[in-house]
Design an enzyme around this catalytic site. Structure first.
Site, PDB file in Angstrom:
ATOM      1  N   VAL A  89       0.966  -1.240  -0.205  1.00  0.00           N
ATOM      2  CA  VAL A  89      -0.221  -0.090  -0.036  1.00  0.00           C
ATOM      3  C   VAL A  89       0.712   1.394   0.145  1.00  0.00           C
ATOM      4  CG1 VAL A  89      -0.223   0.178   2.618  1.00  0.00           C
ATOM      5  CG2 VAL A  89      -2.278   0.837   1.057  1.00  0.00           C
ATOM      6  N   TYR A  90       2.149   1.194   0.152  1.00  0.00           N
ATOM      7  CA  TYR A  90       3.099   2.313   0.248  1.00  0.00           C
ATOM      8  C   TYR A  90       3.181   3.021  -1.154  1.00  0.00           C
ATOM      9  CZ  TYR A  90       4.478   0.900   4.848  1.00  0.00           C
ATOM     10  OH  TYR A  90       4.568   0.729   6.238  1.00  0.00           O
ATOM     11  N   SER A  91       2.329   4.098  -1.375  1.00  0.00           N
ATOM     12  CA  SER A  91       2.528   4.886  -2.571  1.00  0.00           C
ATOM     13  C   SER A  91       2.072   3.634  -3.815  1.00  0.00           C
ATOM     14  CB  SER A  91       3.927   5.191  -3.021  1.00  0.00           C
ATOM     15  OG  SER A  91       4.481   6.025  -2.133  1.00  0.00           O
TER      16      SER A  91
END
Length: 342
Positions: A52-54
């Site tokens: 989900v990071y970026s």
């Protein structure tokens, strides 16, 4: 840099872990590569990311860095996570076998690796039966796609249930937990830390600097502006600042950290990180820097050992506020017992 085993396993990791939540968002690819190189140069061996990071860009950056550094994959322990939405579909989130199968395969593609060393449930999923998630972890280990399983943001009862179920069903154990933990947020010590100690689960704290508060960058009754996370987001920043600023305990903690830092001739960040790295059950503290300069400051904590009186000062200033039962008041008496004769 100091080194520890990853929870109750034989895999060794550095006591500081490079978190990559800023990669692809607050930190561009060149800056991300610079952070990764600097971390390795300092002796770091543990890198944490998440799908989900970026929206996958963080994993892609780490993957390109690994490809550009031949032999680096064998030198580092890679951790990633799955749980939060990666698309609009009904099964594009959660801890179901359907979603995690897709999420893990996508993470492996973005990272460009055959297996990740630690795969973590990013948060509890109330819709998915826990045995389904634990069996997915076990199958992924047997398939050679992951080596260990961990969880993040579980409460005490959720973590204990996961640990006992994995034992009862003879499945891959949960070896790590990622919780928020720092001098301003110590409530996990009531229930979660004891579970980790009892079950041999290593703690990987995130937000170790309390969103920047423990760096000393904020001032009493002066709302932040400019190049800080709260200052760059005025609407969110004013509300978040007001809540912390109103608590006298916040400034007691910051004053104690500043006192130790000035005495030792190091940054406040280093003191806060060193305190956390030596807490019970903590395996590795996750650093989250936007720039290489911030990372360099954080890395000074790698070999910093606080004296007993310094730790005691920080412990007392940051003691969690407990009003009554079950953690205070008569609850203390309920949990205490001494052998006859002292």
């Amino acid at each position: 840099m100091r080194y520890r085993t990853l929870g109750n396993t034989g895999t060794v990791v550095s006591n500081l872990c490079l978190g990559t939540m800023t990669f692809g968002a607050e930190t561009d690819e060149a800056g991300s590569f610079a952070q990764l190189d600097r971390f390795i140069e300092a002796g770091g061996t543990f890198i944490d990311t998440a799908d989900v990071y970026s929206k996958g860009v963080s994993e892609e950056i780490v993957g390109r860095w690994l490809r550009d550094r031949p032999g680096m994959r064998d030198r580092v322990v890679i951790a990633t996570k799955g749980r939060f939405p990666m698309g609009p579909g009904a099964n594009d989130a959660g801890l179901s076998r359907v979603h995690l199968t897709r999420a893990l395969d996508a993470s492996l593609r973005r990272l460009g690796v055959e297996a990740v060393d630690l795969y973590q449930a990013h948060a509890w999923d109330p819709l998915t039966p826990l045995p389904e998630t634990l069996r997915f972890f076990d199958d992924a280990v047997r398939a050679g796609k992951i080596r260990y399983a961990g969880v993040s943001n579980f409460t005490g009862w959720q973590l204990q249930k996961a640990a006992l179920l994995s034992q009862h069903l003879n499945l891959t154990p949960i070896v790590t937990l990622q919780p928020q933990y720092n001098l301003l947020v110590r409530e996990i010590e009531f229930e979660i830390v004891p579970v980790c100690e009892n079950e041999g689960i290593g703690i990987l704290p995130w937000s170790p600097l309390g969103g920047g508060w423990l760096t000393g960058k904020y001032r009493r009754d002066t709302p932040p502006t400019g190049a800080t996370r709260l200052g760059e987001n005025p609407d969110r920043g004013v509300e978040a600042y007001a809540g912390r600023n109103a608590q006298e305990r916040t400034w007691q903690v910051i004053d104690a950290v500043r006192q130790v830092a000035e005495k030792r001739g190091v940054s406040m960040s280093a003191v806060a990180l060193a305190w956390l790295a030596d807490r019970p059950a903590v395996t590795s503290v996750i650093l989250g820097a936007r720039t290489t300069e911030q990372l360099d400051d954080n890395l000074t904590a790698a070999d910093l050992l606080l004296h007993a009186e310094e730790t005691r000062l920080l412990d007392e200033a940051s003691a969690p506020l407990v009003a009554d039962y079950p953690y205070g008041g008569p609850g203390v008496q309920q949990r205490s017992r001494e052998l006859p004769g002292g």
